[in-house]
Design a protein around this motif. Structure first.
Motif, PDB file in Angstrom:
ATOM      1  N   VAL A  81      38.218  51.401  34.841  1.00  0.00           N
ATOM      2  CA  VAL A  81      37.644  50.699  35.983  1.00  0.00           C
ATOM      3  C   VAL A  81      38.448  49.426  36.220  1.00  0.00           C
ATOM      4  O   VAL A  81      38.710  48.657  35.305  1.00  0.00           O
ATOM      5  CB  VAL A  81      36.163  50.363  35.735  1.00  0.00           C
ATOM      6  N   ILE A  82      38.822  49.216  37.463  1.00  0.00           N
ATOM      7  CA  ILE A  82      39.585  48.036  37.856  1.00  0.00           C
ATOM      8  C   ILE A  82      38.714  47.249  38.827  1.00  0.00           C
ATOM      9  O   ILE A  82      38.238  47.793  39.813  1.00  0.00           O
ATOM     10  CB  ILE A  82      40.908  48.432  38.543  1.00  0.00           C
TER      11      ILE A  82
ATOM     12  N   VAL B  92      39.887  41.462  37.018  1.00  0.00           N
ATOM     13  CA  VAL B  92      41.030  41.905  36.207  1.00  0.00           C
ATOM     14  C   VAL B  92      42.342  41.564  36.908  1.00  0.00           C
ATOM     15  O   VAL B  92      43.334  41.219  36.273  1.00  0.00           O
ATOM     16  CB  VAL B  92      40.943  43.426  35.953  1.00  0.00           C
ATOM     17  N   LEU B  93      42.348  41.636  38.221  1.00  0.00           N
ATOM     18  CA  LEU B  93      43.577  41.452  38.993  1.00  0.00           C
ATOM     19  C   LEU B  93      43.791  40.008  39.456  1.00  0.00           C
ATOM     20  O   LEU B  93      44.824  39.698  40.031  1.00  0.00           O
ATOM     21  CB  LEU B  93      43.553  42.375  40.208  1.00  0.00           C
ATOM     22  N   ARG B  94      42.851  39.128  39.205  1.00  0.00           N
ATOM     23  CA  ARG B  94      42.932  37.741  39.688  1.00  0.00           C
ATOM     24  C   ARG B  94      44.187  37.044  39.145  1.00  0.00           C
ATOM     25  O   ARG B  94      44.522  37.151  37.984  1.00  0.00           O
ATOM     26  CB  ARG B  94      41.695  36.977  39.261  1.00  0.00           C
TER      27      ARG B  94
ATOM     28  N   GLU C  88      33.774  40.239  46.335  1.00  0.00           N
ATOM     29  CA  GLU C  88      33.573  40.147  44.885  1.00  0.00           C
ATOM     30  C   GLU C  88      33.138  41.474  44.286  1.00  0.00           C
ATOM     31  O   GLU C  88      33.315  41.720  43.103  1.00  0.00           O
ATOM     32  CB  GLU C  88      32.544  39.060  44.569  1.00  0.00           C
ATOM     33  N   ALA C  89      32.550  42.355  45.069  1.00  0.00           N
ATOM     34  CA  ALA C  89      32.055  43.633  44.561  1.00  0.00           C
ATOM     35  C   ALA C  89      33.144  44.705  44.506  1.00  0.00           C
ATOM     36  O   ALA C  89      32.853  45.858  44.193  1.00  0.00           O
ATOM     37  CB  ALA C  89      30.898  44.111  45.427  1.00  0.00           C
ATOM     38  N   PHE C  90      34.399  44.352  44.795  1.00  0.00           N
ATOM     39  CA  PHE C  90      35.482  45.333  44.784  1.00  0.00           C
ATOM     40  C   PHE C  90      35.603  45.962  43.403  1.00  0.00           C
ATOM     41  O   PHE C  90      35.623  45.284  42.382  1.00  0.00           O
ATOM     42  CB  PHE C  90      36.812  44.680  45.159  1.00  0.00           C
TER      43      PHE C  90
END
Length: 57
Positions: A38-39, A43-45, A27-29
């Motif tokens: 910042v990504i 955002v990518l889910r 989760e901290a990615f």
């Protein structure tokens, strides 16, 4: 023939293998895009994505 084998050997040695496929990202990615944005994982889910990491040598 030796040249062909040398090229194949060089190609195989240059490949990297990820030994844990389908392992979830924590989760901290968080990463920074080239434009400074910042990504993070939220955002990518829901979309397929790949991360290519470049390290200056």
């Amino acid at each position: 023939m030796r040249l062909v084998l040398l090229v194949i050997l060089a190609a195989l040695l240059g490949c990297d293998v990820y030994d844990r496929p389908r392992r979830p990202v924590g989760e901290a990615f968080q990463a920074r895009a080239l434009d400074g944005a910042v990504i993070d994982k939220a955002v990518l889910r829901g979309t397929p994505w790949a991360v290519n990491v470049w390290v200056p040598g």
